[in-house]
Write a protein that holds these residues in place. Structure first.
Motif, PDB file in Angstrom:
ATOM      1  N   UNK A 144       2.965  17.141  26.496  1.00  0.00           N
ATOM      2  CA  UNK A 144       3.712  16.405  25.769  1.00  0.00           C
ATOM      3  C   UNK A 144       3.724  14.672  25.946  1.00  0.00           C
ATOM      4  N   UNK A 145       3.187  14.258  26.950  1.00  0.00           N
ATOM      5  CA  UNK A 145       2.997  12.930  27.113  1.00  0.00           C
ATOM      6  C   UNK A 145       1.816  12.440  26.215  1.00  0.00           C
ATOM      7  N   UNK A 146       0.865  13.418  26.137  1.00  0.00           N
ATOM      8  CA  UNK A 146      -0.372  12.927  25.261  1.00  0.00           C
ATOM      9  C   UNK A 146       0.096  13.177  23.944  1.00  0.00           C
ATOM     10  N   UNK A 147       0.535  13.897  23.158  1.00  0.00           N
ATOM     11  CA  UNK A 147       1.440  13.969  22.035  1.00  0.00           C
ATOM     12  C   UNK A 147       2.333  12.986  21.769  1.00  0.00           C
TER      13      UNK A 147
ATOM     14  N   UNK B 169       6.059  20.334  20.746  1.00  0.00           N
ATOM     15  CA  UNK B 169       7.668  20.474  20.212  1.00  0.00           C
ATOM     16  C   UNK B 169       8.301  19.597  21.259  1.00  0.00           C
ATOM     17  N   UNK B 170       7.992  19.584  22.350  1.00  0.00           N
ATOM     18  CA  UNK B 170       8.801  18.531  23.282  1.00  0.00           C
ATOM     19  C   UNK B 170       8.617  17.088  22.628  1.00  0.00           C
ATOM     20  N   UNK B 171       7.138  16.591  22.391  1.00  0.00           N
ATOM     21  CA  UNK B 171       6.927  15.417  21.946  1.00  0.00           C
ATOM     22  C   UNK B 171       7.742  15.042  20.621  1.00  0.00           C
ATOM     23  N   UNK B 172       7.632  15.956  19.872  1.00  0.00           N
ATOM     24  CA  UNK B 172       8.336  15.786  18.436  1.00  0.00           C
ATOM     25  C   UNK B 172       9.936  15.524  18.653  1.00  0.00           C
ATOM     26  N   UNK B 173      10.440  16.273  19.668  1.00  0.00           N
ATOM     27  CA  UNK B 173      11.816  16.081  19.706  1.00  0.00           C
ATOM     28  C   UNK B 173      12.066  14.850  20.248  1.00  0.00           C
ATOM     29  N   UNK B 174      11.310  14.106  21.360  1.00  0.00           N
ATOM     30  CA  UNK B 174      11.598  13.056  22.155  1.00  0.00           C
ATOM     31  C   UNK B 174      11.233  11.961  21.267  1.00  0.00           C
ATOM     32  N   UNK B 175      10.338  12.178  20.196  1.00  0.00           N
ATOM     33  CA  UNK B 175      10.009  11.176  19.138  1.00  0.00           C
ATOM     34  C   UNK B 175      11.369  10.814  18.231  1.00  0.00           C
ATOM     35  N   UNK B 176      12.341  11.638  18.036  1.00  0.00           N
ATOM     36  CA  UNK B 176      13.299  11.565  17.467  1.00  0.00           C
ATOM     37  C   UNK B 176      14.085  10.121  17.915  1.00  0.00           C
ATOM     38  N   UNK B 177      13.877   9.660  18.844  1.00  0.00           N
ATOM     39  CA  UNK B 177      14.619   8.522  19.511  1.00  0.00           C
ATOM     40  C   UNK B 177      16.097   9.238  19.875  1.00  0.00           C
TER      41      UNK B 177
ATOM     42  N   UNK C 260      10.849  16.608   6.153  1.00  0.00           N
ATOM     43  CA  UNK C 260      10.591  16.393   7.614  1.00  0.00           C
ATOM     44  C   UNK C 260       9.398  17.710   7.901  1.00  0.00           C
ATOM     45  N   UNK C 261       9.513  18.963   7.340  1.00  0.00           N
ATOM     46  CA  UNK C 261       8.433  19.948   7.543  1.00  0.00           C
ATOM     47  C   UNK C 261       7.139  19.571   7.125  1.00  0.00           C
ATOM     48  N   UNK C 262       7.180  19.176   5.620  1.00  0.00           N
ATOM     49  CA  UNK C 262       5.971  18.650   5.082  1.00  0.00           C
ATOM     50  C   UNK C 262       5.293  17.513   5.701  1.00  0.00           C
TER      51      UNK C 262
END
Length: 302
Positions: A183-186, A99-107, A208-210
């Motif tokens: 999170x860093x790995x993801x 979850x944290x990785x996905x949030x951070x990946x949103x730039x 986005x969910x799909x």
């Protein structure tokens, strides 16, 4: 020519000579002591090693002790706690890390600040983490006392002193420390996904969910597997976190197999039983790592 030949041989042999002491030390102090521990588990060693083989008596004693004969810090308590701790620790770390990785990946703004904040707990030792959370969860010092001073006198959180719930405080502290690392790995895995795949899916009308459920998360399978192996290894060998956070819990109710092994080997003078528990821990780790290594080697061999 002979001089060059000798020099070439020396250059080839130099790396082996440099690595030889380290290799010998690993063979003796890792694999040698593993074999020694396995041997002791088949003896009747007490305070000091006894090299007379007695069969699987130590294993029999280990598995026949019950809550009634050795309450509550028994082997069954330890493996039950390991099951609870392992499932929750691994599951929550994977879920929160993803979850944290996905949030951070949103730039998002401030990613450069948030990323080290999430990673900071992993830089701490389990001893520091355990002591900090012990203070925070202590009803007379931390969260409960603070909320009482703020007027919320009905709030109670005494898990750290409750033998039935103390293992969950170990889960809380462990997840807090390791989820940033996961999170860093993801995040590395997400940044490695080809952006063209994502754009093509969005053009095809994927929500986005799909997008994450059908494309991104399946592509993160190697990261999931690597994170699972690391977390499972950390869960099985966890010792210092339990000691620093709960001191073993009320009556040893927070023991994990590593705590059982230390207690029976060095405090209760049951070296054979402690060695047997260590061998079972080794077998558990091996059962997790060997399939992983096999799958990795199989993938590289294709």
């Amino acid at each position: 020519m002979p001089t060059r030949s000798i020099r070439g041989r020396l250059q080839e042999a130099l790396p082996k000579l440099v690595l030889a002491p380290s290799f010998a030390a690993v063979v003796v102090f890792v694999y040698g002591f593993i074999l020694w521990t396995i041997y002791l588990s088949f003896t009747n060693s007490k305070t000091f090693p006894n090299y007379t083989l007695t069969g699987a008596r130590a294993y029999q004693r280990l598995w026949t002790w019950t809550f009634e004969t050795d309450p509550p810090s028994s082997w069954y308590t330890s493996i039950t706690n390991l099951g609870i701790f392992g499932v929750l620790y691994i599951g929550l770390c994977l879920a929160l890390g993803l979850l944290l990785a996905i949030l951070l990946d949103q730039k998002i703004r401030g990613e450069g600040v948030l990323r080290p904040i999430y990673l900071y707990p992993m830089a701490l030792s389990f001893i520091v983490t355990g002591v900090a959370w012990k203070w925070f969860l202590d009803p007379g010092l931390g969260l409960e006392q603070t909320l009482h001073q703020w007027g919320w006198t009905s709030f109670h959180f005494d898990w750290i002193k409750n033998k039935d719930r103390v293992i969950y405080t170990v889960v809380i502290a462990g997840v807090w420390q390791a989820s940033g690392f996961v999170m860093a790995m993801f995040l590395a895995g997400l940044r490695g996904i080809d952006g063209e795949i994502m754009k093509a899916a969005q053009i095809d009308g994927a929500t986005p969910w799909q997008l994450y459920r059908r494309i991104v998360i399946p592509m993160l399978r190697p990261v999931f597997l690597s994170a699972f192996i690391v977390l499972a290894h950390m869960a099985i060998k966890s010792y210092d976190l339990v000691v620093a956070l709960t001191s073993g819990g009320p009556g040893g109710s927070a023991w994990l197999p590593s705590n059982f092994m230390y207690e029976y080997t060095f405090k209760r003078n049951e070296m054979a039983v402690g060695s047997a528990s260590a061998v079972i821990m080794l077998m558990t780790i091996t059962a997790i790592i060997v399939p992983y290594l096999y799958s990795e080697l199989k993938e590289k061999g294709r």
